[in-house]
Write a protein that holds these residues in place. Structure first.
Motif, PDB file in Angstrom:
ATOM      1  N   ARG A  87    -128.119 -30.415  33.244  1.00 47.86           N
ATOM      2  CA  ARG A  87    -128.775 -29.744  32.123  1.00 47.86           C
ATOM      3  C   ARG A  87    -130.048 -30.488  31.786  1.00 47.86           C
ATOM      4  O   ARG A  87    -130.112 -31.705  31.850  1.00 47.86           O
ATOM      5  CB  ARG A  87    -127.837 -29.702  30.918  1.00 47.86           C
ATOM      6  CG  ARG A  87    -128.411 -28.992  29.697  1.00 47.86           C
ATOM      7  CD  ARG A  87    -127.416 -28.968  28.558  1.00 47.86           C
ATOM      8  NE  ARG A  87    -126.276 -28.121  28.882  1.00 47.86           N
ATOM      9  CZ  ARG A  87    -125.185 -28.044  28.129  1.00 47.86           C
ATOM     10  NH1 ARG A  87    -125.070 -28.780  27.045  1.00 47.86           N
ATOM     11  NH2 ARG A  87    -124.194 -27.241  28.476  1.00 47.86           N
ATOM     12  N   GLY A  88    -131.106 -29.755  31.383  1.00 52.28           N
ATOM     13  CA  GLY A  88    -132.359 -30.399  31.035  1.00 52.28           C
ATOM     14  C   GLY A  88    -133.310 -29.422  30.386  1.00 52.28           C
ATOM     15  O   GLY A  88    -132.886 -28.494  29.703  1.00 52.28           O
ATOM     16  N   LEU A  89    -134.618 -29.609  30.615  1.00 56.17           N
ATOM     17  CA  LEU A  89    -135.613 -28.725  30.031  1.00 56.17           C
ATOM     18  C   LEU A  89    -135.421 -27.292  30.509  1.00 56.17           C
ATOM     19  O   LEU A  89    -135.134 -27.037  31.666  1.00 56.17           O
ATOM     20  CB  LEU A  89    -137.026 -29.194  30.406  1.00 56.17           C
ATOM     21  CG  LEU A  89    -137.631 -30.323  29.569  1.00 56.17           C
ATOM     22  CD1 LEU A  89    -138.916 -30.789  30.210  1.00 56.17           C
ATOM     23  CD2 LEU A  89    -137.873 -29.862  28.145  1.00 56.17           C
ATOM     24  N   GLY A  90    -135.643 -26.341  29.612  1.00 54.27           N
ATOM     25  CA  GLY A  90    -135.519 -24.931  29.951  1.00 54.27           C
ATOM     26  C   GLY A  90    -134.590 -24.235  28.990  1.00 54.27           C
ATOM     27  O   GLY A  90    -133.810 -24.851  28.265  1.00 54.27           O
ATOM     28  N   PHE A 265    -147.358 -26.710  22.941  1.00 53.10           N
ATOM     29  CA  PHE A 265    -146.283 -26.778  21.953  1.00 53.10           C
ATOM     30  C   PHE A 265    -145.079 -26.018  22.505  1.00 53.10           C
ATOM     31  O   PHE A 265    -144.998 -24.795  22.356  1.00 53.10           O
ATOM     32  CB  PHE A 265    -146.729 -26.143  20.626  1.00 53.10           C
ATOM     33  CG  PHE A 265    -147.780 -26.918  19.886  1.00 53.10           C
ATOM     34  CD1 PHE A 265    -147.443 -27.714  18.803  1.00 53.10           C
ATOM     35  CD2 PHE A 265    -149.119 -26.839  20.252  1.00 53.10           C
ATOM     36  CE1 PHE A 265    -148.410 -28.418  18.102  1.00 53.10           C
ATOM     37  CE2 PHE A 265    -150.099 -27.545  19.569  1.00 53.10           C
ATOM     38  CZ  PHE A 265    -149.745 -28.339  18.484  1.00 53.10           C
ATOM     39  N   PRO A 266    -144.145 -26.706  23.198  1.00 50.04           N
ATOM     40  CA  PRO A 266    -142.969 -25.986  23.724  1.00 50.04           C
ATOM     41  C   PRO A 266    -142.103 -25.457  22.591  1.00 50.04           C
ATOM     42  O   PRO A 266    -142.003 -26.078  21.526  1.00 50.04           O
ATOM     43  CB  PRO A 266    -142.232 -27.058  24.532  1.00 50.04           C
ATOM     44  CG  PRO A 266    -142.713 -28.352  23.992  1.00 50.04           C
ATOM     45  CD  PRO A 266    -144.115 -28.129  23.521  1.00 50.04           C
ATOM     46  N   ASP A 267    -141.488 -24.294  22.824  1.00 51.97           N
ATOM     47  CA  ASP A 267    -140.653 -23.730  21.767  1.00 51.97           C
ATOM     48  C   ASP A 267    -139.314 -24.461  21.679  1.00 51.97           C
ATOM     49  O   ASP A 267    -138.910 -25.193  22.588  1.00 51.97           O
ATOM     50  CB  ASP A 267    -140.460 -22.224  21.947  1.00 51.97           C
ATOM     51  CG  ASP A 267    -139.735 -21.842  23.239  1.00 51.97           C
ATOM     52  OD1 ASP A 267    -138.887 -22.637  23.687  1.00 51.97           O
ATOM     53  OD2 ASP A 267    -140.014 -20.772  23.791  1.00 51.97           O
ATOM     54  N   SER A 268    -138.629 -24.269  20.579  1.00 56.98           N
ATOM     55  CA  SER A 268    -137.406 -25.029  20.302  1.00 56.98           C
ATOM     56  C   SER A 268    -136.298 -24.710  21.294  1.00 56.98           C
ATOM     57  O   SER A 268    -135.464 -25.572  21.608  1.00 56.98           O
ATOM     58  CB  SER A 268    -136.930 -24.746  18.875  1.00 56.98           C
ATOM     59  OG  SER A 268    -136.695 -23.355  18.690  1.00 56.98           O
ATOM     60  N   ILE A 269    -136.254 -23.479  21.818  1.00 56.53           N
ATOM     61  CA  ILE A 269    -135.203 -23.117  22.776  1.00 56.53           C
ATOM     62  C   ILE A 269    -135.375 -23.892  24.076  1.00 56.53           C
ATOM     63  O   ILE A 269    -134.400 -24.357  24.674  1.00 56.53           O
ATOM     64  CB  ILE A 269    -135.222 -21.596  23.034  1.00 56.53           C
ATOM     65  CG1 ILE A 269    -134.857 -20.836  21.760  1.00 56.53           C
ATOM     66  CG2 ILE A 269    -134.266 -21.232  24.169  1.00 56.53           C
ATOM     67  CD1 ILE A 269    -134.919 -19.337  21.899  1.00 56.53           C
ATOM     68  N   SER A 270    -136.615 -24.076  24.514  1.00 53.45           N
ATOM     69  CA  SER A 270    -136.868 -24.746  25.783  1.00 53.45           C
ATOM     70  C   SER A 270    -136.522 -26.227  25.755  1.00 53.45           C
ATOM     71  O   SER A 270    -136.263 -26.819  26.801  1.00 53.45           O
ATOM     72  CB  SER A 270    -138.340 -24.570  26.182  1.00 53.45           C
ATOM     73  OG  SER A 270    -138.638 -23.218  26.456  1.00 53.45           O
ATOM     74  N   ILE A 271    -136.535 -26.852  24.575  1.00 56.32           N
ATOM     75  CA  ILE A 271    -136.258 -28.285  24.499  1.00 56.32           C
ATOM     76  C   ILE A 271    -134.922 -28.590  23.831  1.00 56.32           C
ATOM     77  O   ILE A 271    -134.629 -29.742  23.521  1.00 56.32           O
ATOM     78  CB  ILE A 271    -137.395 -29.024  23.758  1.00 56.32           C
ATOM     79  CG1 ILE A 271    -137.521 -28.519  22.317  1.00 56.32           C
ATOM     80  CG2 ILE A 271    -138.710 -28.885  24.501  1.00 56.32           C
ATOM     81  CD1 ILE A 271    -138.515 -29.310  21.485  1.00 56.32           C
TER      82      ILE A 271
END
Length: 441
Positions: A87-90, A265-271
């Motif tokens: 599991r990780g980014l995405g 600015f990555p969204d909260s779901i991706s991180i």
């Protein structure tokens, strides 16, 4: 029921001097030099895994060594294999994988024995199509852990140094020394960011495996600027990373200042699957790091920076709004000139030789197929009618396979407001589109 172990990328492992799987210089050498390919601000190095050479992304933002795209490399054998989940980014869920120990990794005078690797089984996780060259793995902490690692972006080489007085004197004389921390096996520095005319401290991951300039996570002090646009930021272990791009007033790393940098600015779901260290607000990536020769010293917790001639280059981004990747190969007929060699015995013979140089033959070669895999909302490409799934037939009247993926991306990042003419195949019909690259920031 079969039990699985779940691995969260970024888990803390105790720091052990010359521990399991560390890379060490061989034959008492003082240094090892490794050439690399630089594509989209990312570094790719060759490493032999159990005797078989693979291509790795160097990434200080990962703790473990990851392998993928192994379906064509059946000759590699792995020991002590067990099933796990990764599991990780995405934005997607965990994926199945394998863990293997007792592996040997080596490259250009560096070697790691008893190396643990994690193997992603999902063949849809494939960086090769996004990068344009074969990519078989990602390597991080074990490469940096006990070494002085110098990365020269201009010369495209990595030099791993032993600890000696001569090299330390060079660092002290020619480089700016910046303290870092190593937390959960990853390097961090503290910088300052100026957002909406307010200066705030900013703890950033030093992320060599991130092609952007800066990533910033929104919090109660840092808000997404009003002028922004949504965009596809990249691909992580658990799926696509979505977010926004914008400009902020300034980032400063010690004495080095970056005015109006483009920030993602990555969204909260991706991180959501990333376990953050205390105080972290983002990352500094390849678009900034490529402006330096840098040395990472995990043991003494130091980063050394020296500007190169790319330091003042403007920050760029893909102005077209389309993301393009490889989608297989196609057979292409090419024309090849036949060079005829004749022995001339007179002036007439020499004149006749030129007439024979117009002979040609045809050959077939495998060339990449390029596909549009993402179209940014409200971008120039979307407004003109391009869609996800369109296959590129020509770019400005040139067959696309004559370009590398890097060259196409550079064209779409052009500073100038140029026109792009695309022919694409959609549902077996060739369509023509024309749009102008426009700066949305």
């Amino acid at each position: 029921m079969k039990k699985y172990k779940v691995l969260f990328f970024g888990l803390f492992l105790p720091f052990l001097l010359f521990g399991q799987g560390d890379f060490l210089l061989q034959n008492n050498a003082s240094k090892a030099t490794i050439p690399f390919k630089l594509i989209n601000n990312l570094i790719f190095i060759p490493i032999k895994v159990n005797g078989v050479e693979l291509n790795f992304l160097l990434d200080s933002g990962v703790e473990e060594t990851i392998l993928f795209s192994m379906e064509e490399r059946q000759e590699i054998s792995f020991n002590n294999v067990e099933k796990i989940k990764l599991r990780g980014l995405g934005s997607e869920e965990e994926i199945e994988g394998l863990k293997s120990t007792k592996n040997s990794l080596e490259t250009h005078g560096l070697k790691s024995n008893d190396h643990m690797v994690f193997i992603i089984l999902d063949q849809s996780f494939n960086l090769s199509s996004h990068i344009g060259i074969p990519v078989n793995g990602i390597i991080g902490h074990k490469f940096f852990k006990n070494n002085l690692v110098e990365i020269n972006y201009q010369k495209k080489k990595i030099v791993v140094h032993s600890r000696n007085r001569k090299f330390q004197e060079k660092l002290d004389k020619k480089f700016v020394k910046i303290p870092i921390t190593v937390e959960r096996s990853k390097p961090y520095l503290v910088t300052t960011a100026t957002v909406n005319n307010v200066q705030i401290p900013a703890k950033l991951l030093i992320d060599i495996g991130n092609s952007d300039a800066f990533w910033v996570f929104e919090n109660n002090k840092i808000k997404l600027p009003d002028k922004n646009f949504p965009d596809f930021l990249g691909k992580g272990f658990s799926g696509d990373i979505e977010g926004h791009r914008a400009k902020i007033d300034e980032f400063a790393i010690d004495e080095f200042e970056f005015k109006k940098p483009i920030v993602s600015f990555p969204d909260s779901i991706s991180i959501r699957n990333v376990k953050m260290v205390p105080g972290r607000i983002g990352s500094v990536g390849g678009e900034v790091l490529k402006r330096f020769t840098l040395v990472l010293d995990y043991q003494d917790r130091e980063l050394y920076l020296k500007k190169n001639n790319k330091f003042s280059e403007p920050f760029t981004y893909n102005k077209s709004g389309i993301t393009i990747q490889h989608n297989g190969l196609q057979w292409v007929q090419e024309t090849v000139r036949l060079e005829m060699v004749r022995v001339g015995t007179s002036i007439d013979d020499l004149q006749d030789r030129d007439k024979t140089n117009n002979n040609f033959k045809y050959k077939f070669a495998l060339k990449p197929v390029y596909e549009i895999v993402n179209v940014r909302k409200n971008s120039a490409a979307e407004k003109c009618g391009l869609r996800k799934g369109d296959i590129i037939v020509s770019i400005n009247k040139v067959q696309p396979y004559r370009y590398s993926l890097q060259e196409i991306n550079n064209l779409l990042k052009s500073e100038e407001d140029i026109w792009i003419n695309l022919e694409v195949e959609r549902n077996s019909v060739v369509l023509k589109f024309r749009f102008k690259l426009e700066d949305e920031l």
